[in-house]
Design a protein around this motif. Sequence first.
Motif, PDB file in Angstrom:
ATOM      1  N   ARG A   1     -17.655  -9.096  12.487  1.00  0.00           N
ATOM      2  CA  ARG A   1     -16.457  -8.262  12.538  1.00  0.00           C
ATOM      3  C   ARG A   1     -16.718  -6.900  11.908  1.00  0.00           C
ATOM      4  N   TYR A   2     -15.791  -5.996  12.131  1.00  0.00           N
ATOM      5  CA  TYR A   2     -15.841  -4.677  11.505  1.00  0.00           C
ATOM      6  C   TYR A   2     -15.000  -4.710  10.232  1.00  0.00           C
ATOM      7  N   TRP A   3     -15.630  -4.364   9.129  1.00  0.00           N
ATOM      8  CA  TRP A   3     -14.941  -4.302   7.851  1.00  0.00           C
ATOM      9  C   TRP A   3     -14.587  -2.861   7.532  1.00  0.00           C
ATOM     10  N   ILE A   4     -13.377  -2.666   7.027  1.00  0.00           N
ATOM     11  CA  ILE A   4     -12.910  -1.339   6.648  1.00  0.00           C
ATOM     12  C   ILE A   4     -12.627  -1.338   5.150  1.00  0.00           C
ATOM     13  N   THR A   5     -13.080  -0.309   4.469  1.00  0.00           N
ATOM     14  CA  THR A   5     -12.690  -0.084   3.082  1.00  0.00           C
ATOM     15  C   THR A   5     -12.019   1.281   3.009  1.00  0.00           C
ATOM     16  N   TRP A   6     -11.138   1.443   2.041  1.00  0.00           N
ATOM     17  CA  TRP A   6     -10.449   2.722   1.870  1.00  0.00           C
ATOM     18  C   TRP A   6      -9.916   2.803   0.445  1.00  0.00           C
ATOM     19  N   CYS A   7      -9.480   3.975   0.059  1.00  0.00           N
ATOM     20  CA  CYS A   7      -8.796   4.134  -1.220  1.00  0.00           C
ATOM     21  C   CYS A   7      -7.342   3.738  -1.009  1.00  0.00           C
ATOM     22  N   ASN A   8      -6.934   2.664  -1.665  1.00  0.00           N
ATOM     23  CA  ASN A   8      -5.635   2.039  -1.433  1.00  0.00           C
ATOM     24  C   ASN A   8      -4.697   2.299  -2.609  1.00  0.00           C
ATOM     25  N   GLY A   9      -3.474   2.707  -2.279  1.00  0.00           N
ATOM     26  CA  GLY A   9      -2.503   2.977  -3.326  1.00  0.00           C
ATOM     27  C   GLY A   9      -1.780   1.723  -3.757  1.00  0.00           C
ATOM     28  N   TYR A  10      -2.181   1.163  -4.891  1.00  0.00           N
ATOM     29  CA  TYR A  10      -1.508  -0.006  -5.459  1.00  0.00           C
ATOM     30  C   TYR A  10      -1.471   0.189  -6.971  1.00  0.00           C
ATOM     31  N   ASN A  11      -0.386   0.802  -7.464  1.00  0.00           N
ATOM     32  CA  ASN A  11      -0.281   1.172  -8.874  1.00  0.00           C
ATOM     33  C   ASN A  11      -1.432   2.079  -9.293  1.00  0.00           C
ATOM     34  N   GLY A  12      -1.741   2.999  -8.412  1.00  0.00           N
ATOM     35  CA  GLY A  12      -2.882   3.884  -8.602  1.00  0.00           C
ATOM     36  C   GLY A  12      -3.944   3.590  -7.556  1.00  0.00           C
ATOM     37  N   PRO A  13      -4.944   4.443  -7.457  1.00  0.00           N
ATOM     38  CA  PRO A  13      -5.969   4.256  -6.424  1.00  0.00           C
ATOM     39  C   PRO A  13      -6.933   3.120  -6.749  1.00  0.00           C
ATOM     40  N   THR A  14      -7.131   2.239  -5.763  1.00  0.00           N
ATOM     41  CA  THR A  14      -8.131   1.190  -5.877  1.00  0.00           C
ATOM     42  C   THR A  14      -8.802   1.032  -4.513  1.00  0.00           C
ATOM     43  N   ILE A  15      -9.659   0.039  -4.346  1.00  0.00           N
ATOM     44  CA  ILE A  15     -10.396  -0.138  -3.103  1.00  0.00           C
ATOM     45  C   ILE A  15      -9.720  -1.195  -2.248  1.00  0.00           C
ATOM     46  N   GLY A  16      -9.162  -0.763  -1.121  1.00  0.00           N
ATOM     47  CA  GLY A  16      -8.605  -1.680  -0.149  1.00  0.00           C
ATOM     48  C   GLY A  16      -9.681  -2.191   0.790  1.00  0.00           C
TER      49      GLY A  16
ATOM     50  N   SER B   1       0.844  -1.190   0.000  1.00  0.00           N
ATOM     51  CA  SER B   1       0.000   0.000   0.000  1.00  0.00           C
ATOM     52  C   SER B   1       0.877   1.236   0.000  1.00  0.00           C
ATOM     53  N   ALA B   2       0.790   2.032  -1.047  1.00  0.00           N
ATOM     54  CA  ALA B   2       1.556   3.273  -1.124  1.00  0.00           C
ATOM     55  C   ALA B   2       0.900   4.386  -0.322  1.00  0.00           C
ATOM     56  N   TYR B   3      -0.407   4.289  -0.127  1.00  0.00           N
ATOM     57  CA  TYR B   3      -1.159   5.258   0.665  1.00  0.00           C
ATOM     58  C   TYR B   3      -2.515   4.666   0.998  1.00  0.00           C
ATOM     59  N   LYS B   4      -3.145   5.235   1.995  1.00  0.00           N
ATOM     60  CA  LYS B   4      -4.509   4.845   2.379  1.00  0.00           C
ATOM     61  C   LYS B   4      -5.265   6.121   2.724  1.00  0.00           C
ATOM     62  N   TYR B   5      -6.495   6.246   2.194  1.00  0.00           N
ATOM     63  CA  TYR B   5      -7.277   7.426   2.563  1.00  0.00           C
ATOM     64  C   TYR B   5      -8.768   7.174   2.397  1.00  0.00           C
ATOM     65  N   ASP B   6      -9.570   8.074   2.961  1.00  0.00           N
ATOM     66  CA  ASP B   6     -11.040   8.090   2.873  1.00  0.00           C
ATOM     67  C   ASP B   6     -11.667   6.758   3.287  1.00  0.00           C
ATOM     68  N   PRO B   7     -11.445   6.323   4.545  1.00  0.00           N
ATOM     69  CA  PRO B   7     -11.976   5.036   4.990  1.00  0.00           C
ATOM     70  C   PRO B   7     -13.473   5.067   5.259  1.00  0.00           C
ATOM     71  N   ARG B   8     -14.093   3.899   5.193  1.00  0.00           N
ATOM     72  CA  ARG B   8     -15.431   3.624   5.704  1.00  0.00           C
ATOM     73  C   ARG B   8     -15.346   2.375   6.573  1.00  0.00           C
ATOM     74  N   VAL B   9     -16.229   2.283   7.558  1.00  0.00           N
ATOM     75  CA  VAL B   9     -16.237   1.145   8.475  1.00  0.00           C
ATOM     76  C   VAL B   9     -17.665   0.666   8.666  1.00  0.00           C
ATOM     77  N   VAL B  10     -17.860  -0.670   8.717  1.00  0.00           N
ATOM     78  CA  VAL B  10     -19.193  -1.233   8.921  1.00  0.00           C
ATOM     79  C   VAL B  10     -19.081  -2.575   9.646  1.00  0.00           C
ATOM     80  N   TRP B  11     -20.033  -2.842  10.522  1.00  0.00           N
ATOM     81  CA  TRP B  11     -20.146  -4.145  11.174  1.00  0.00           C
ATOM     82  C   TRP B  11     -20.981  -5.060  10.293  1.00  0.00           C
ATOM     83  N   ILE B  12     -20.421  -6.205   9.888  1.00  0.00           N
ATOM     84  CA  ILE B  12     -21.165  -7.216   9.139  1.00  0.00           C
ATOM     85  C   ILE B  12     -20.931  -8.559   9.809  1.00  0.00           C
ATOM     86  N   GLU B  13     -22.000  -9.127  10.317  1.00  0.00           N
ATOM     87  CA  GLU B  13     -22.023 -10.471  10.897  1.00  0.00           C
ATOM     88  C   GLU B  13     -21.162 -10.621  12.153  1.00  0.00           C
TER      89      GLU B  13
END
Length: 321
Positions: free
Chosen positions: A108-123, A94-106
């Motif tokens: 555990r807490y799941w986190i998504t963010w904009c992940n730097g991997y050869n450009g921005p994608t969804i981590g 991960s070159a960078y991480k930004y703009d996270p979201r968090v949600v409880w599903i079943e």
Amino acid sequence: MSTIPWQDRPENSKDVMWRYSENPIIDRYSIPSSNSIFNSAVVPFGDGYAGVFRCDNKAVQMNIFAGFSKDGINWDINHEPIEMKSGNTEMIESAYKYDPRVVWIEDRYWITWCNGYNGPTIGIGYTFDFKEFFQCENAFLPFNRNGVLFPQKINGKYAMLSRPSDNGHTPFGDIWISYSPDMKYWGEHRLVMKPSPFEKSAWQCTKVGAGPIPILTEEGWLMIYHGVINTCNGFRYAMGSALLDVNSPDQVKYRTQPYLLGPAETYEMVGDVPNVVFPCAALHDIEEDKLAVYYGAADTHVAIAFGKLSEVIQFTKDNSL
């Protein structure tokens, strides 16, 4: 939740959503290393709240940090960024991480963010306690932003909203939905919502993106989103709402023509990126008819706005494109 952050509507206000009088609730320098703290996620946790915060440091390196609060207003944010362990993959680059979201599903807490991997994608990652975090496979190819999970499976599958983009400050953006059987492999991509025509609703005519975790209501999934117009002074971000079909959330039932909240206060208009209201998290109480939305202000601070959940839903229906 029956104790979500709340402040009654000011007597002189007729707006469907109103700002907390003590905004911003998190200052840009709330931890020693930070240049700015904004576009962050909050969830109920224990006897209070936990969050994942975007903290850009003074080199303007983008990363995510855990934080805790008893009341959802006053926050204690860790001084060191989250360190990920391997989840369902060994590839956690991960070159960078930004703009996270968090949600409880079943379970555990799941986190998504904009992940730097050869450009921005969804981590994607998860945690059980906001102390130990596990990173999973990226959801999509670059380029993508604004990955937002639904809080429960839809037709037996995990569902995520996202906004395919490019490698820069994208002058376009539609909201899509994708499905996964296991939080690793994603497909069945469907278009949800495009920017509006300029002449119908100019504040959201350049791009749109999902904001907080969608809220299940009797009228459908309430999706708070951001919309953007490209002005002579640059992009201007505001907050709107839409109602999506419960079983087929690629179907938009209603969508606001006017915005719910746009940049108007100094802390929203002046900062590292002027004129930005960017919602990333929401707390709600169905029984008490309360909604609290956390948003990034001018890419500099975290602020909060309130509304009656029923009024936001009715406003969305009565003022739909």
